[in-house]
Design an enzyme around this catalytic site. Structure first.
Site, PDB file in Angstrom:
ATOM      1  N   ASP A   3      49.516  10.697   3.542  1.00  0.00           N
ATOM      2  CA  ASP A   3      49.443  11.366   2.231  1.00  0.00           C
ATOM      3  C   ASP A   3      49.646  12.873   2.400  1.00  0.00           C
ATOM      4  O   ASP A   3      48.908  13.675   1.829  1.00  0.00           O
ATOM      5  CB  ASP A   3      48.105  11.076   1.554  1.00  0.00           C
ATOM      6  CG  ASP A   3      48.117  11.468   0.070  1.00  0.00           C
ATOM      7  OD1 ASP A   3      49.215  11.561  -0.510  1.00  0.00           O
ATOM      8  OD2 ASP A   3      47.030  11.669  -0.496  1.00  0.00           O
ATOM      9  N   GLY A  51      36.283  22.036  -6.472  1.00  0.00           N
ATOM     10  CA  GLY A  51      37.320  21.175  -7.035  1.00  0.00           C
ATOM     11  C   GLY A  51      36.819  19.758  -7.222  1.00  0.00           C
ATOM     12  O   GLY A  51      35.760  19.369  -6.733  1.00  0.00           O
ATOM     13  N   VAL A  61      34.092  18.530  -4.470  1.00  0.00           N
ATOM     14  CA  VAL A  61      33.938  19.458  -3.349  1.00  0.00           C
ATOM     15  C   VAL A  61      33.215  20.707  -3.851  1.00  0.00           C
ATOM     16  O   VAL A  61      33.568  21.270  -4.886  1.00  0.00           O
ATOM     17  CB  VAL A  61      35.298  19.838  -2.733  1.00  0.00           C
ATOM     18  CG1 VAL A  61      35.096  20.761  -1.537  1.00  0.00           C
ATOM     19  CG2 VAL A  61      36.057  18.582  -2.297  1.00  0.00           C
ATOM     20  N   LYS A  66      31.825  17.882   0.673  1.00  0.00           N
ATOM     21  CA  LYS A  66      32.545  16.867  -0.087  1.00  0.00           C
ATOM     22  C   LYS A  66      31.582  15.726  -0.375  1.00  0.00           C
ATOM     23  O   LYS A  66      31.083  15.078   0.548  1.00  0.00           O
ATOM     24  CB  LYS A  66      33.755  16.365   0.703  1.00  0.00           C
ATOM     25  CG  LYS A  66      34.703  15.485  -0.099  1.00  0.00           C
ATOM     26  CD  LYS A  66      35.992  15.240   0.682  1.00  0.00           C
ATOM     27  CE  LYS A  66      37.016  14.492  -0.152  1.00  0.00           C
ATOM     28  NZ  LYS A  66      38.277  14.286   0.574  1.00  0.00           N
ATOM     29  N   GLY A 121      38.113  15.579  -7.120  1.00  0.00           N
ATOM     30  CA  GLY A 121      39.120  14.637  -6.668  1.00  0.00           C
ATOM     31  C   GLY A 121      38.969  13.305  -7.356  1.00  0.00           C
ATOM     32  O   GLY A 121      38.149  13.124  -8.260  1.00  0.00           O
ATOM     33  N   GLY A 122      39.779  12.334  -6.922  1.00  0.00           N
ATOM     34  CA  GLY A 122      39.743  11.022  -7.542  1.00  0.00           C
ATOM     35  C   GLY A 122      38.428  10.308  -7.300  1.00  0.00           C
ATOM     36  O   GLY A 122      37.924   9.592  -8.164  1.00  0.00           O
ATOM     37  N   MET A 123      37.846  10.505  -6.096  1.00  0.00           N
ATOM     38  CA  MET A 123      36.609   9.798  -5.776  1.00  0.00           C
ATOM     39  C   MET A 123      35.487  10.736  -5.343  1.00  0.00           C
ATOM     40  O   MET A 123      34.361  10.290  -5.174  1.00  0.00           O
ATOM     41  CB  MET A 123      36.868   8.781  -4.656  1.00  0.00           C
ATOM     42  CG  MET A 123      37.806   7.656  -5.030  1.00  0.00           C
ATOM     43  SD  MET A 123      37.772   6.320  -3.819  1.00  0.00           S
ATOM     44  CE  MET A 123      38.180   7.185  -2.327  1.00  0.00           C
ATOM     45  N   ALA A 124      35.788  12.013  -5.119  1.00  0.00           N
ATOM     46  CA  ALA A 124      34.767  12.916  -4.596  1.00  0.00           C
ATOM     47  C   ALA A 124      34.928  14.298  -5.213  1.00  0.00           C
ATOM     48  O   ALA A 124      36.005  14.676  -5.671  1.00  0.00           O
ATOM     49  CB  ALA A 124      34.856  12.995  -3.072  1.00  0.00           C
TER      50      ALA A 124
END
Length: 685
Positions: free
Chosen positions: A134, A18, A25, A40, A20-23
């Site tokens: 979150d 997947g 995986v 990650k 993400g916004g900054m990383a």
């Protein structure tokens, strides 16, 4: 990061899981421990961003403090060649958002079970004073057995820190964010509890309570609108279960559950018959004046002057203005008379009470005061003020009365007794608590019986293990050495089912890719070699060890021999040798005349390399190179090896060729071939 890349010499990338916004995986194989892990990796465009790096490091720090079976474990944290990465426990499943979409409607009992696991993880974080901030279904993973794991502590904060953002900007997912976080206020445990209430709402209805065209419109609804009723969506939902949603999502944090454990306890009994007729939860009205509609005050701030004018009017008669208004109604005499009667009755009652007290005092008797619920010292003062004495004090555990507060008295409250009578007290020593230990490795049935005799509720979840035999405890969701209240604590254990046994299927005739797919599914490790065969065409499995229908443990090795095809007289001369190739490092200032080449999307990893430093350039840009190799066993259309270099690097390329065969290799960088040899023979050594 491409398939086959080995991170830090240990984690071999299998596929992307997947973004993400900054990383990003990735699924990877731990080449040392022989297990699948999730890696990650901080994205390239954020590697020079100090805030992103700090958040990435914070996630690792927060998660490594926590030890709970429902929190994704962190195995490794490191940085290599400018790449920051986390190595985490790999969960084979899906996130809760997709799980709800795939399985809705979810049975109420399963909803309770899911929330209980989530609450266990959040409670562990809160015990370490860590606020997640979150919580949302996308950060909650569900494995193939329905087991819950919480991840992503990237924006969590210690409870002792100032959790308001410096710019008062919103941090977290707007659909699950508490009103106080939306306003930029400090996030507390109650903020996480609000998010848990929204998650429970979504489990029951399949959707979030508030939607809108913009984040601002959703935020306004969270701050101002009441949570929609889940029973309006599904009238079969018990009122007790809806009450958990309503209390967890109250606008004022003080009206929510004080702890996650209290929320879990309330939800755990929401399906009990004893709560079938429970009334709907209503948020207490702490500030009634704030909820009233705007109204006109009955008189102006000049009321003192009006009162003075009324006194003048009583002495001198009505004013001219009053004389000119003959239609003004006289005061309601009946109401005044009724008011006078009520006042007289109250006065008479007070007289009777005073008379009763005087008579009791005159006769040498007094009344035991109301002291239940008061502190021990306050109770003593009240007893002495009533001309009584404090008698024996006994301590008794209680779940209803707080520690050091009076449970009862003897004689009982409001009883008429003689003066100087001794009043015995029963004082609460607080809830009964039992010291629990570390039960990992012990027999589950023995531990369960022992704890149930103490009054605990005990639950079990199964998991395979190669360390403990079946029936032995792998994990527990509470800390050893603490004292817990059996009436309010449910203890959950993860119990071993033993290591999984794999019965091997017959691999004969399969291709290499089919063997790899089968091995990944069964979680076993294949190794490959090549032999001549007259029975199987080239590239097909000739034999295996262990053989078909033999049993091995999960994670075990299987040797597989692939066919080179039928052996010819020329192949009697097959010889193995290495070709030494030095790959030049190319930085931004480097210039070369590359040859035309191509790249393939399919990636196959095999062989090994031996790197020697030739020169060290001044730039620090990474070179990603692909090596293609053609010999007796390898096809030139697939990648033989992928590498990342930061300097001139030497590799040894293994070849197997007959006397009459010609091998080839090429090295590709950025889609351009930088090295090539199309005439590799046995004489190339």
């Amino acid at each position: 990061m491409n398939k086959g890349y080995v991170l830090n010499g240990r984690y071999e990338i299998i596929s992307r899981l997947g973004e993400g916004g900054m990383a990003d995986v990735y699924l990877a194989e731990d080449l040392i421990l022989k297990r699948k892990v999730a890696v990650k990796l901080l994205r390239l465009d954020f590697r020079d961003n100090p805030k992103a790096k700090k958040r990435f490091q914070h996630e690792a720090m927060a998660a490594t403090q926590l030890d709970n079976p429902h929190i994704v474990g962190i195995y490794d944290v490191d940085e290599v060649e400018g790449m920051q990465y986390l190595v985490m426990e790999y969960i084979d499943g899906e996130d809760l958002k997709k799980y709800i979409s795939d399985h809705f409607p979810i049975p109420y009992a399963e909803v309770v079970n899911i929330m209980e696991q989530i609450c266990s993880a959040v409670s562990e974080a809160h015990r370490h004073h860590i606020i997640h901030r979150d919580l949302k279904p996308q950060n909650i993973l569900v494995d193939q057995n329905g087991y819950i794991k919480i991840t992503d502590f990237g924006i969590s904060r210690a409870g002792t820190e100032d959790t308001m953002t410096q710019t008062r900007s919103i941090i977290g997912s707007i659909h699950y964010l508490s009103p106080e976080q939306i306003k930029g206020e400090m996030a507390t445990q109650q903020s996480d509890i609000y998010s848990l209430g929204i998650i429970l709402y979504e489990l029951l209805t399949g959707k979030v309570p508030f939607t809108g065209d913009t984040a601002v419109s959703i935020a306004i609804k969270h701050s101002q609108q009441a949570i929609p009723s889940v029973r309006d969506f599904d009238p079969r939902i018990p009122q007790a279960m809806e009450n958990v949603v309503l209390k967890a999502t109250a606008k004022d944090p003080n009206d929510r559950y004080p702890t996650v454990e209290r929320l879990a306890d309330d939800l755990n009994t929401s399906l009990d018959r004893s709560r079938a007729n429970e009334s709907k939860f209503v948020v207490p009205n702490h500030h009634p004046d704030l909820n009233e509609a705007t109204r006109v005050m009955p008189f102006s701030p000049l009321s003192d002057e009006k009162a003075a004018a009324d006194q003048v009017e009583k002495r001198t008669g009505p004013t001219n203005a009053a004389t000119k208004n003959p239609k003004k109604k006289p005061p309601d005499r009946k109401k005044k008379r009724r008011r006078r009667i009520i006042i007289t009755a109250i006065f008479g009652l007070l007289v009777l009470v005073v008379a009763f007290i005087l008579i009791a005092t005159a006769s040498g008797k007094t009344v035991v005061p109301v002291i239940s619920g008061t502190t021990e010292n306050e109770a003593s003062r009240k007893i002495q003020a009533a001309d009584l004495q404090v008698g024996k004090i006994r301590y008794h555990s209680s779940d209803q009365v707080d520690r050091n507060r009076v449970i009862s008295s003897n004689p009982k409250e409001n009883t008429k007794v003689k003066k100087n009578t001794k009043i015995s007290l029963v004082v609460s020593s607080g809830p009964r608590k039992v010291l629990v230990g570390n039960y990992v490795g012990q027999n589950y049935q023995t531990v369960r019986q022992k704890l149930e005799r103490e009054g605990f509720k005990v639950k079990k979840r199964n998991a395979p293990s190669g360390t403990f035999n079946a029936g032995r405890i792998l994990q527990q969701d509470f800390r050893a050495g603490t004292k817990l209240n059996p009436a309010k604590q449910t203890l959950t254990f993860v119990v071993s089912t033993g290591i999984k046994q794999i019965t091997l299927k017959d691999l004969t005739g399969m291709t290499k890719s089919q063997v790899v797919n089968y091995a990944n599914k069964e979680e076993i490790n294949p190794t490959f070699d090549y032999v001549y065969s007259n029975d199987q065409p080239k590239g097909r499995v000739v034999r295996q060890s262990p053989g078909a229908n033999e049993v091995i443990q999960q994670g075990g090795n299987v040797a597989v021999w692939l066919s080179r095809g039928a052996k010819t007289k020329q192949q009697d001369t097959l010889k193995s040798f290495n070709v030494r190739v030095t790959i030049p490092y190319l930085n931004d200032q480097s210039s070369s005349t590359p040859l035309a080449g191509s790249n393939s999307s399919e990636t196959t990893v095999s062989g090994s390399s031996d790197a020697d430093t030739q020169s060290t350039p001044t730039a620090n840009t990474e070179n990603v190179v692909f090596i293609y190799l053609k010999d007796h066993d390898h096809d030139f259309s697939t990648i033989y090896k992928q590498m990342v270099i930061t300097k001139d690097t030497t590799v040894m390329l293994p070849f197997k060729l007959t006397k009459n065969e010609v091998g080839r290799y090429k090295v590709v960088r950025d889609g351009k071939t930088i090295l090539r040899d199309n005439n590799v023979t046995q004489n190339s050594q």
